[in-house]
Every structure is written in C-alpha cells, then in structure tokens.
Design an enzyme around this catalytic site. Structure first.
Site, PDB file in Angstrom:
ATOM      1  N   CYS A  81       0.820  -1.216   0.000  1.00 40.47           N
ATOM      2  CA  CYS A  81       0.000   0.000   0.000  1.00 40.47           C
ATOM      3  C   CYS A  81       0.851   1.262   0.000  1.00 40.47           C
ATOM      4  CB  CYS A  81      -0.927   0.007   1.210  1.00 40.47           C
ATOM      5  SG  CYS A  81      -2.049  -1.402   1.282  1.00 40.47           S
ATOM      6  N   ARG A 188     -23.302  -4.836   6.870  1.00 44.22           N
ATOM      7  CA  ARG A 188     -22.909  -6.245   6.957  1.00 44.22           C
ATOM      8  C   ARG A 188     -21.621  -6.402   7.772  1.00 44.22           C
ATOM      9  NH1 ARG A 188     -19.564  -9.077   3.492  1.00 44.22           N
ATOM     10  NH2 ARG A 188     -19.710  -7.478   1.864  1.00 44.22           N
TER      11      ARG A 188
END
Length: 382
Positions: A81, A188
C-alpha cells in the site's frame, strides 16, 4: 549540498470500479493532465517513478510510451500500500541529492481484476497460511483498543461518518454519499467489531504528481506549488511474540523523524491524509502522530477537532474509507490532496489558510512486522 524539492502539479482520476480500463488506460489521462498543469514538456522530465503492486512487469513504461515519454529512467516500485508514496520518496531523494531536476511520480492500481474480497497476500507468509487477512488484523487491533480505552463501537462508526462527509465534497472519491452512525453499525459484519462501512473499498485509480528542484522551477516558469519539507521511509522491525497492536511503532518512528526533518511539530499541521484502511486506524494514528496521548484519541473525534473548523483536518479527501484504496495509487492521491489544499485549489473542501500538510501510508501484512513499510511526507505551502 541538498536541493529544495517542490510539487508543482497534481492530477488524478476518480477512484472507483473502472472494469473496462487497463493500467495504461487508468494512468495516461492524469499523466497528461499533470504535465499540462506543471506547464512543462515531456523533454523537461528527467525520470519517472511508478508505484503499483499488482500491475505486472514494466507498468510504468507501458503508461509513458503512450504519450511518447521515453529514454529517461523509469523505475517501477512495489511496496504494498506504500508503493506510490515510496515512488514519491525515491523521486524526492534523486532531486534532493542533485541527481535530477524534474521527476514524474505515478501511482496506479486496478483491483477489480481480483473480482472483490480481501486483497491477496503472500502465500509464503506463515500467518497468511493460517488464514490471516488484513480485515482480521484490524479487527483484532480494534478489539484491543476498545478494551484498553474509552472508545466504543459507535466511535468506530463516527470515523466512517466523518470520512463519508468529507468524501461527499470530493469529486474524486469512490463514495460520495453521507452515512449515519446507525447505517454504519447496521452494515454487513466483516470481522467483529468491524462492519462493511468501517472498511475501505477496493477499486481502481491513478494519480500523478510532478516534482521539480528550485532551480528547475525557476527555469521552467513552473507554478510555486508546495515544498517537500520531509520525506521519510521506514521498514518494520522484526519482533516475535507479543506486540502491542494499539501502538504501530513504525508510524510512531516515521512521524518522529518526519517532524525532525521538517522542523515542525504536530501542533503546526493544518491537515493530515492518513492510512485509514479501517476505521480503527484513524484513532490509532492520531496518537502515533502526537495529536494526543495514547488511548485518548476518541476525544478528538467526538469534539470535532479533526474535521473542518477543528484543530487539524484529518482526511479532507474522505480518506481511504470514502475515496477508495487502489493500493499503488493511494499514496500519490494523498499528495495530490495536499497539493490542492496548500495551493487553494480544493474547492468545497478547502481548508482555510492551509500551510502545513502531512501524508502517511503504510503497507504490507508480514508475520513478525508491525507493517512492511511506512512513508510519511510533510509539505509546506510555497
């Protein structure tokens, strides 16, 4: 002798699901825009540095050849990243040491190639073999932090709410719709206590910045831009056994060195773009950057001190949680946001009288390391 280095232009495309685009298709447009914004020609560029993690061989060369930018050194950087920010560090180093005068930094990634889900990690890693993925790592970090501090799950949701509110002002953000605490908590579940809206989305994107030495900036008549006051790259320290997951030492150390290099402290910052891959990360990094004492970050969030009108605006772009996280592009996109803020070009999300900015990105999940890499830059309005 060292040279002052300036970011003189920035460009990017909106992050999102660009399923029909290739790495070349993602990178060419912002490359052209960045060169035009700097007011320079291809012949003025001395080197190109390209950050990506999953683009394959010669990603940079495949992009630059489309506009006839050849012959100059093109360096491809993979640092997870932190790839784009590491490419920036390499470009800064070359100019700072007087080796070159003008560099282009490209960050690019196409994550829709994986079809969704958590990013693939090295199958050789012993923890990965046991099934550890990044959402699980941050879920453990969140669980421990909630246990040791006064923070609650609702506070994790508040981080996402702030990110989405900022992202709604950013035309480059993947998500531009505000959400409520209730919506974040009802989303969720991904890895307890993290819900889907506490996790950054995967996607595709590209960002480009142009760097120049002070003498090149004067010679080319380029915009003033912003000065690179600090550029720090650290790799993680191997530490087996117990590790305090609420204290990412690589970010603490990188911030310390960046402040020393820039000659400022956290109280001087007007904005921070930090690596909020998951909502818990923002709270942990408040403390790593010296904005507050350990385990007290939630007070900054609750009091509105890290949004517009507060002490320091954290992730005015919406951060990874709202802007998206095409990993190789994220570090360069953070720098683009800092550029627009410090040159008064950020539009509806402009921070008033912004002078100092910090960008931060970490990379890599590797057994025995806090993170594989951490890159921090500090910028001053020129």
């Amino acid at each position: 002798m060292t040279e002052n280095v300036f970011v003189i232009s920035a460009a990017m495309i909106p992050f999102g699901k660009h399923r029909s685009s290739s790495y070349v298709g993602l990178g060419v447009s912002p490359l052209i825009d960045a060169l035009q914004g700097a007011g320079i020609q291809k012949s003025d560029v001395d080197a190109v540095y390209v950050g990506h993690s999953y683009g394959g061989m010669m990603t940079g060369q495949r992009i630059t050849k489309e506009i006839g930018l050849g012959t100059v050194p093109t360096v491809n950087v993979d640092n997870a990243c932190s790839s784009g920010a590491t490419a920036m560090h390499e470009a800064w180093t070359a100019i700072n040491q007087g080796l070159i005068d003008v560099a282009v930094v490209i960050g690019v990634e196409k994550l829709t190639q994986f079809g969704g889900g958590a990013l693939p990690l090295s199958p050789e890693d012993r923890e990965v073999k046991q099934g550890l993925i990044m959402p699980a790592v941050y879920a453990m970090r969140a669980t421990r932090y909630l246990y040791e501090s006064e923070a609650t799950v609702e506070d994790l949701a508040r981080v996402s709410v702030k990110a989405r509110r900022h992202g709604a002002l950013n035309p480059f953000a993947q998500f531009r719709k505000e959400v409520t605490v209730e919506e974040v908590l009802a989303a969720r579940p991904v890895a307890d206590p993290l819900t889907l809206l506490m996790c950054c989305p995967t996607g595709d994107g590209a960002a480009v910045v142009v760097l120049a030495s002070e003498r090149a900036r004067a010679r080319l008549g380029a915009p003033n831009g912003m000065r690179v006051a600090a550029s720090v790259l650290h790799s993680g320290q191997v530490e087996e056994g117990f590790r305090d997951m609420t204290k990412p030492e690589i970010s603490y150390q990188s911030a310390r060195d960046a402040y020393a290099q820039a000659g400022i402290g956290p109280e001087d910052l007007d904005m921070i773009e930090l690596h909020d891959a998951f909502s818990i990360a923002e709270l942990v990094y408040y403390e790593a950057f010296g904005l507050t004492e350990k385990h007290s970050a939630v007070a900054l969030l609750r009091d509105g001190r890290t949004t517009f009108g507060g002490d320091v605006v954290v992730n005015p772009s919406g951060g990874l949680l709202a802007k998206g996280h095409p990993v190789g592009a994220s570090g360069v996109a953070q720098i683009a946001e800092a550029f627009w803020q410090l040159t008064d070009q950020a539009g509806a999300r402009q921070i008033e009288d912004a002078r100092w900015a910090l960008t931060h990105v970490t990379g890599g999940g590797t057994a025995g390391l806090d993170h594989g890499a951490c890159t921090i830059h500090i910028f001053e309005a020129a």
